[in-house]
Design a protein around this motif. Structure first.
Motif: not given
Length: 168
Positions: A97-125
């Protein structure tokens, strides 16, 4: 592990993705080599056009690529079971739904940022242009599994994949 990718976001939409098994390692923008409990090794690779996972096995590397692959028609199966090789893959495309993608991606970045078994790439723009991979470090059934997320803010799509490989 969260990494900022200094390259243009190549993917365009979920409809352009394909799954390829086997093949060479493609040029990567970021790589994370992992050793899981029990000694299983695996390599997470962020591509300009999505992801690649390489799992060394006694019979050769199992290479999974989910990406926009030049020269190949796009096809991302909802499910693929290669039982003789112990490989199971599922993919789901969400249109939040509108605005939900942003919230899901923010939660994903927060959940995985320090996970020793994860890799998260944020692209420019666009801070929501993200490709993420996370390995389950200690599955209970003698397998190895990983999940991926491919966010397409320009089309408001989130592609979720899950792979399970039975170890012999």
């Amino acid at each position: 592990m969260l990494v900022s990718i200094d390259a243009p976001y190549v993917d365009t939409s979920a409809a352009d993705l394909g799954l390829a098994l086997g093949g060479p390692e493609l040029p990567a923008l970021a790589v994370r080599d992992l050793r899981l409990p029990g000694g299983v090794r695996l390599r997470l690779r962020l591509l300009g056009a999505s992801h690649q996972v390489v799992l060394p096995t006694p019979t050769g590397d199992l290479t999974e690529t989910v990406a926009c692959l030049p020269g190949r028609p796009p096809h991302l199966p909802g499910t693929l079971h290669d039982e003789p090789n112990g490989y199971r893959f599922t993919a789901t495309v969400l249109r939040p739904a509108a605005g939900e993608l942003r919230a899901r991606v923010a939660a994903l970045r927060a959940d995985l940022a320090d996970d020793p078994y994860a890799l998260v790439g944020v692209f420019p723009g666009d801070p929501d242009a993200v490709t993420a991979l996370a390995v389950r470090p200690d599955p209970p059934d003698g397998s190895v599994s990983w999940r991926t997320w491919h966010a397409y803010p320009q089309t408001n799509e989130l592609v979720l994949t899950e792979t399970v490989v039975a170890l012999r």
